[in-house]
Structures are given as structure tokens and as C-alpha cells.
Design a protein around this motif. Structure first.
Motif, PDB file in Angstrom:
ATOM      1  N   VAL A 248     -12.559 -39.940  -7.742  1.00 11.39           N
ATOM      2  CA  VAL A 248     -10.387 -39.537  -7.658  1.00 11.39           C
ATOM      3  C   VAL A 248     -10.223 -37.779  -7.281  1.00 11.39           C
ATOM      4  CG1 VAL A 248      -9.585 -41.549  -9.219  1.00 11.39           C
ATOM      5  CG2 VAL A 248     -10.175 -39.413 -10.248  1.00 11.39           C
ATOM      6  N   PHE A 249     -11.566 -37.102  -8.416  1.00 18.33           N
ATOM      7  CA  PHE A 249     -11.523 -35.760  -7.851  1.00 18.33           C
ATOM      8  C   PHE A 249     -11.677 -35.536  -6.268  1.00 18.33           C
ATOM      9  CE2 PHE A 249     -11.102 -33.167 -12.435  1.00 18.33           C
ATOM     10  CZ  PHE A 249     -10.335 -34.017 -12.750  1.00 18.33           C
ATOM     11  N   LYS A 250     -10.967 -35.712  -5.466  1.00 20.19           N
ATOM     12  CA  LYS A 250     -11.563 -35.356  -4.244  1.00 20.19           C
ATOM     13  C   LYS A 250     -10.401 -34.934  -3.638  1.00 20.19           C
ATOM     14  CE  LYS A 250     -14.175 -38.678  -3.260  1.00 20.19           C
ATOM     15  NZ  LYS A 250     -15.048 -39.338  -3.819  1.00 20.19           N
ATOM     16  N   PRO A 251     -10.697 -33.491  -2.720  1.00 15.69           N
ATOM     17  CA  PRO A 251      -9.390 -32.506  -2.306  1.00 15.69           C
ATOM     18  C   PRO A 251      -8.180 -32.959  -1.631  1.00 15.69           C
ATOM     19  CG  PRO A 251     -11.379 -32.187  -2.288  1.00 15.69           C
ATOM     20  CD  PRO A 251     -11.703 -33.474  -2.247  1.00 15.69           C
ATOM     21  N   ASP A 252      -8.540 -34.047  -1.108  1.00 18.85           N
ATOM     22  CA  ASP A 252      -6.591 -34.985  -0.736  1.00 18.85           C
ATOM     23  C   ASP A 252      -5.866 -35.533  -1.762  1.00 18.85           C
ATOM     24  OD1 ASP A 252      -9.350 -36.717  -0.882  1.00 18.85           O
ATOM     25  OD2 ASP A 252      -8.394 -38.491   0.944  1.00 18.85           O
ATOM     26  N   ILE A 253      -6.702 -36.152  -2.629  1.00 17.13           N
ATOM     27  CA  ILE A 253      -5.942 -36.999  -3.574  1.00 17.13           C
ATOM     28  C   ILE A 253      -5.214 -36.179  -4.714  1.00 17.13           C
ATOM     29  CG2 ILE A 253      -6.070 -38.435  -5.827  1.00 17.13           C
ATOM     30  CD1 ILE A 253      -8.083 -39.799  -4.581  1.00 17.13           C
ATOM     31  N   LEU A 254      -6.095 -34.513  -5.041  1.00 17.42           N
ATOM     32  CA  LEU A 254      -5.696 -33.923  -5.938  1.00 17.42           C
ATOM     33  C   LEU A 254      -4.282 -33.069  -5.248  1.00 17.42           C
ATOM     34  CD1 LEU A 254      -9.481 -32.589  -7.139  1.00 17.42           C
ATOM     35  CD2 LEU A 254      -7.289 -33.471  -8.290  1.00 17.42           C
ATOM     36  N   ALA A 255      -4.687 -32.868  -3.571  1.00 16.50           N
ATOM     37  CA  ALA A 255      -3.413 -31.923  -3.063  1.00 16.50           C
ATOM     38  C   ALA A 255      -2.115 -33.309  -3.404  1.00 16.50           C
ATOM     39  CB  ALA A 255      -4.067 -31.511  -2.350  1.00 16.50           C
ATOM     40  N   GLN A 256      -2.502 -34.122  -3.626  1.00 16.29           N
ATOM     41  CA  GLN A 256      -1.074 -35.196  -3.287  1.00 16.29           C
ATOM     42  C   GLN A 256      -0.792 -35.189  -4.768  1.00 16.29           C
ATOM     43  OE1 GLN A 256      -2.380 -38.846  -2.514  1.00 16.29           O
ATOM     44  NE2 GLN A 256      -2.893 -38.553  -0.139  1.00 16.29           N
ATOM     45  N   THR A 257      -1.363 -34.924  -5.861  1.00 19.80           N
ATOM     46  CA  THR A 257      -1.216 -35.011  -7.133  1.00 19.80           C
ATOM     47  C   THR A 257      -0.826 -33.433  -7.445  1.00 19.80           C
ATOM     48  OG1 THR A 257      -3.092 -36.297  -7.536  1.00 19.80           O
ATOM     49  CG2 THR A 257      -1.844 -35.066  -9.289  1.00 19.80           C
ATOM     50  N   PHE A 258      -1.129 -32.469  -7.191  1.00 21.35           N
ATOM     51  CA  PHE A 258      -0.711 -31.383  -7.584  1.00 21.35           C
ATOM     52  C   PHE A 258      -0.089 -30.088  -6.773  1.00 21.35           C
ATOM     53  CE2 PHE A 258      -3.862 -32.246 -10.686  1.00 21.35           C
ATOM     54  CZ  PHE A 258      -3.078 -32.528 -11.953  1.00 21.35           C
ATOM     55  N   GLY A 259       0.094 -30.460  -5.484  1.00 24.75           N
ATOM     56  CA  GLY A 259       0.571 -30.267  -4.179  1.00 24.75           C
ATOM     57  C   GLY A 259      -0.289 -28.336  -4.332  1.00 24.75           C
ATOM     58  N   GLY A 260       0.490 -26.913  -3.752  1.00 25.06           N
ATOM     59  CA  GLY A 260      -0.055 -26.196  -3.900  1.00 25.06           C
ATOM     60  C   GLY A 260      -0.738 -25.537  -5.534  1.00 25.06           C
ATOM     61  N   GLN A 261      -0.192 -26.476  -6.412  1.00 24.12           N
ATOM     62  CA  GLN A 261      -0.518 -25.849  -7.722  1.00 24.12           C
ATOM     63  C   GLN A 261      -1.856 -25.657  -8.343  1.00 24.12           C
ATOM     64  OE1 GLN A 261       2.134 -27.639 -10.765  1.00 24.12           O
ATOM     65  NE2 GLN A 261       4.196 -27.084  -9.624  1.00 24.12           N
ATOM     66  N   MET A 262      -2.960 -25.686  -7.694  1.00 29.91           N
ATOM     67  CA  MET A 262      -4.724 -25.507  -7.799  1.00 29.91           C
ATOM     68  C   MET A 262      -5.019 -25.420  -7.535  1.00 29.91           C
ATOM     69  SD  MET A 262      -5.064 -29.632  -6.749  1.00 29.91           S
ATOM     70  CE  MET A 262      -6.670 -28.889  -6.197  1.00 29.91           C
ATOM     71  N   ALA A 263      -6.676 -25.024  -7.854  1.00 29.28           N
ATOM     72  CA  ALA A 263      -7.422 -24.060  -6.543  1.00 29.28           C
ATOM     73  C   ALA A 263      -9.155 -25.808  -6.781  1.00 29.28           C
ATOM     74  CB  ALA A 263      -7.755 -23.098  -7.011  1.00 29.28           C
ATOM     75  N   ILE A 264      -9.448 -24.707  -6.058  1.00 31.30           N
ATOM     76  CA  ILE A 264     -10.601 -26.674  -6.216  1.00 31.30           C
ATOM     77  C   ILE A 264     -12.217 -25.773  -5.873  1.00 31.30           C
ATOM     78  CG2 ILE A 264     -11.851 -28.538  -5.686  1.00 31.30           C
ATOM     79  CD1 ILE A 264      -9.080 -29.521  -3.975  1.00 31.30           C
ATOM     80  N   TRP A 265     -13.215 -25.753  -6.639  1.00 31.21           N
ATOM     81  CA  TRP A 265     -14.142 -25.474  -6.316  1.00 31.21           C
ATOM     82  C   TRP A 265     -15.231 -26.321  -6.346  1.00 31.21           C
ATOM     83  CZ3 TRP A 265     -11.191 -22.668  -9.445  1.00 31.21           C
ATOM     84  CH2 TRP A 265     -10.623 -21.019  -9.454  1.00 31.21           C
ATOM     85  N   LYS A 266     -16.512 -26.627  -5.911  1.00 33.62           N
ATOM     86  CA  LYS A 266     -17.282 -27.778  -6.310  1.00 33.62           C
ATOM     87  C   LYS A 266     -18.640 -26.782  -6.408  1.00 33.62           C
ATOM     88  CE  LYS A 266     -17.771 -30.896  -3.278  1.00 33.62           C
ATOM     89  NZ  LYS A 266     -18.376 -31.553  -1.788  1.00 33.62           N
ATOM     90  N   ALA A 267     -18.596 -27.655  -7.370  1.00 33.94           N
ATOM     91  CA  ALA A 267     -19.988 -26.794  -8.807  1.00 33.94           C
ATOM     92  C   ALA A 267     -21.270 -26.755  -7.094  1.00 33.94           C
ATOM     93  CB  ALA A 267     -20.250 -28.535  -9.327  1.00 33.94           C
ATOM     94  N   ASP A 268     -21.283 -28.115  -7.008  1.00 30.39           N
ATOM     95  CA  ASP A 268     -22.433 -27.226  -5.503  1.00 30.39           C
ATOM     96  C   ASP A 268     -21.838 -27.632  -4.239  1.00 30.39           C
ATOM     97  OD1 ASP A 268     -26.152 -28.704  -5.829  1.00 30.39           O
ATOM     98  OD2 ASP A 268     -24.994 -26.952  -4.169  1.00 30.39           O
ATOM     99  N   PRO A 269     -21.637 -26.209  -3.914  1.00 35.47           N
ATOM    100  CA  PRO A 269     -20.981 -26.674  -2.285  1.00 35.47           C
ATOM    101  C   PRO A 269     -21.624 -27.986  -1.353  1.00 35.47           C
ATOM    102  CG  PRO A 269     -20.958 -24.453  -3.000  1.00 35.47           C
ATOM    103  CD  PRO A 269     -21.616 -25.158  -4.046  1.00 35.47           C
ATOM    104  N   ALA A 270     -23.333 -27.923  -1.184  1.00 38.83           N
ATOM    105  CA  ALA A 270     -24.404 -28.531  -0.412  1.00 38.83           C
ATOM    106  C   ALA A 270     -24.690 -29.694  -0.973  1.00 38.83           C
ATOM    107  CB  ALA A 270     -25.341 -27.645  -0.616  1.00 38.83           C
ATOM    108  N   ASP A 271     -24.236 -29.610  -2.481  1.00 43.41           N
ATOM    109  CA  ASP A 271     -24.162 -31.565  -2.778  1.00 43.41           C
ATOM    110  C   ASP A 271     -22.941 -32.040  -2.554  1.00 43.41           C
ATOM    111  OD1 ASP A 271     -25.516 -32.565  -6.261  1.00 43.41           O
ATOM    112  OD2 ASP A 271     -24.826 -34.115  -3.666  1.00 43.41           O
ATOM    113  N   SER A 272     -22.291 -32.885  -1.840  1.00 39.66           N
ATOM    114  CA  SER A 272     -21.301 -33.403  -1.789  1.00 39.66           C
ATOM    115  C   SER A 272     -20.668 -34.382  -2.917  1.00 39.66           C
ATOM    116  CB  SER A 272     -20.985 -34.280  -0.034  1.00 39.66           C
ATOM    117  OG  SER A 272     -22.446 -35.541  -0.689  1.00 39.66           O
ATOM    118  N   THR A 273     -21.720 -34.817  -3.358  1.00 45.95           N
ATOM    119  CA  THR A 273     -21.467 -35.793  -4.845  1.00 45.95           C
ATOM    120  C   THR A 273     -21.271 -34.952  -5.845  1.00 45.95           C
ATOM    121  OG1 THR A 273     -23.771 -35.903  -5.321  1.00 45.95           O
ATOM    122  CG2 THR A 273     -22.915 -37.832  -3.346  1.00 45.95           C
TER     123      THR A 273
END
Ligand code: ADP
Length: 284
Positions: A248-273
């Protein structure tokens, strides 16, 4: 808007316990719930099922309807439509014990009562009204045991008003322990709580889950939600997702939930999982 119901069984990357063939009974089921106040619909289309011993995080910005969902489960706010089933029974007929630790603001902290008495209130249903517990009886022992589990024994005779925020939370969790609930609902128990109190609370919750207690906990701490829960419910007026954190921690779902109130980082940008680490700026 897309609704994601992710319930696939995956190997755990985050240390939470999984049951590959999940045949544990469903303790709490919400079906197409809509709820609100007066003519205002606060929450609509909420559906999920939670099993015995599962630890579920409830995420959403302020005003998303998290407290309303808890109150609906407790029967405090009646549903406009839909069903809430506790062990397959309607809330009003359910015999399963549900304990609720409300948000800080909903408790009158000036009420002159000791820590011991607050926890003893959790025994009311077991003792019956107009009866008293005696020193050393089963109720008294359960209160002391609950206080010990949250490391509040030395404060038993203090007034609740004298305690710090984290201590107050621990007392209310002790009260829920004294209730011997099978389902525990916690509304932002970590808000304003220091790391030590947070650890104490988490250890207690972990032990409860291992004993088969089902926990539904609202939090603003998305980093914690990603690592400490079996599944997450993402809520913002309606349910946007229900599933394992990695699903469920996918950018689109998080954006829908929190709107502009959040920022996202990936633990490892090379690893999509890889699990995303998310900071929620909505609340102090
Ligand atoms: P959250 O817990 O996610 O912050 P709430 O469930 O407290 O959200 O609130 C959801 C919406 O319902 C908000 O818009 C809030 O103003 C409204 N609300 C909450 N409690 C009441 C109430 N007692 N009467 C009317 N509206 C309420």
C-alpha cells in the motif's frame, strides 16, 4: 481514484509475523461502512476484515475519519449504512470485549482520580456496578499486573493529572489491559510520547498480539507504520487502501491519502520493491 486491496501473502521483509495459510478467525469486519454526524457523511465505503492477533495501522491526515471509524466500531457513532461485525456479530450483540483508548483531547485529565483507579475502571465490567474490589482479589491483582506491564507501578497513587503525556498513555493502555479485551483500538497513542514510552507501549502491544489480541492503531508516523504493522488501512474520508505495508505504500496511494502533506523517499531507489520511508509533515 483507485482502491487497492492488497492481501497477497509475501515473505516478510519487515520483521512482522505472517501466517502463510491464514486460517485465524476474523475478529473485526467492516463492510461498506458510511458514518458521520448529523447530515454530514464523514466516512464512506470502508471495508476490511482483520484476523485474530493481527496488528493493523490506521493512517490518514487530520480529519480523515480515523476517530470516527473507532467510534463507529465502539457503537458511539451509529453507521449511516453498512455493517460492523465483531466475531460475525453486530456490535450491539457482540460479546467480544473491545477496548478503546481515545485521543488525548477526548479525556478529561483534570478529573481527580488516581492512576490505580483509572486502571481499576477497566475492571468495572468484570466486577459489576456497585461492587468493590478488595486488596489482593483478582481485580486488584490484574490492576497491579497491568500497571507493571506498562512500567507505571510506582505511580499507582499519583493523580492522573500529574503525569506526563507518555505516562498518561501508558495508564490508559494499562486500563485496556485490565479490560482483558480481545480487540484493542488505539487512537494515536504515540502522539507526544517520548521514545522510551513508545518502546514500552510497543512491547506491550507486541505481547498482546502474540496472545491473540487484535490491534487497530491510528498513527501519523508512517515510518513506524511501514515497519511495525501487519497491514495498513489508508483512510481519507473513504478507504484508499488496505493491505501489507509494502503493497500500500505506493506514491499514488500515499498522494491520494495525504495530498501535499508528505514527502517520500525510497530506501533504495534502485530496488523497486524496497520499502519506502515516508515523512508526514501534517502534524507535530
Ligand atoms: P481523524 O481522527 O482522522 O482526525 P475525525 O474522525 O476526528 O478524523 O474527524 C473526521 C471529520 O468529522 C472531521 O471533519 C471532523 O471535523 C468531523 N467530526 C468529528 N467529530 C465530530 C462531531 N462530534 N460532530 C461533528 N463533526 C465531527
Amino acid at each position: 481514484m483507485s482502491l487497492v486491496i492488497a492481501d497477497s501473502v509475501k515473505p516478510s521483509a519487515n520483521g512482522t509475523h505472517h501466517h502463510p495459510a491464514d486460517d485465524r478467525p476474523i475478529t473485526l469486519e467492516v463492510r461498506n461502512l458510511s458514518a458521520g454526524y448529523g447530515d454530514t457523511v464523514t466516512l464512506s465505503d470502508v471495508s476490511f476484515a482483520i484476523r485474530r492477533g493481527e496488528r493493523i495501522g490506521l493512517l490518514g491526515p487530520n480529519g480523515a475519519g480515523k476517530s470516527t471509524l473507532f467510534k463507529a466500531i465502539m457503537g458511539i457513532v451509529p453507521p449511516i449504512s453498512g455493517d460492523i461485525l465483531i466475531h460475525q456479530q453486530p456490535v450491539s450483540q457482540a460479546t467480544t470485549r473491545v477496548a478503546y483508548v481515545p485521543q488525548f483531547e477526548e479525556i478529561d485529565w483534570k478529573f481527580p482520580v488516581t492512576v490505580y483507579d483509572v486502571v481499576m475502571m477497566g475492571r468495572t465490567r468484570h466486577i459489576g456496578w456497585l461492587r468493590w474490589s478488595r486488596k489482593g482479589d483478582v481485580h486488584d491483582r490484574m490492576v497491579w499486573d497491568a500497571l507493571a506491564r506498562v512500567q507505571m507501578t510506582p505511580f499507582a497513587n499519583h493523580q492522573i493529572s500529574e503525569l506526563s503525556g507518555g505516562q498518561k498513555r501508558r495508564v490508559f493502555i494499562a486500563r485496556a489491559l485490565a479490560q482483558e479485551a480481545n480487540i484493542l483500538l488505539l487512537d494515536e497513542p504515540f502522539a507526544g510520547v517520548d521514545a522510551n514510552a513508545q518502546n514500552i507501549i510497543f512491547n506491550v502491544l507486541e505481547a498482546l498480539c502474540n496472545d491473540g489480541v487484535t490491534i487497530l492503531l491510528a498513527t501519523h508516523d508512517l515510518g513506524m507504520a511501514a515497519t511495525h504493522f501487519d497491514k495498513l488501512i489508508l483512510l481519507n474520508k473513504t478507504m484508499l487502501a488496505f493491505g501489507r505495508p509494502a503493497d500500500v505504500f505506493k506514491p499514488d496511494i500515499l498522494a491520494q491519502t495525504f495530498g501535499g502533506q508528505m514527502a517520500i523517499w525510497k530506501a533504495d531507489p534502485a530496488d523497486s520493491t524496497s520499502t519506502m520511508i515516508v515523512a508526514d509533515h501534517c502534524c507535530p
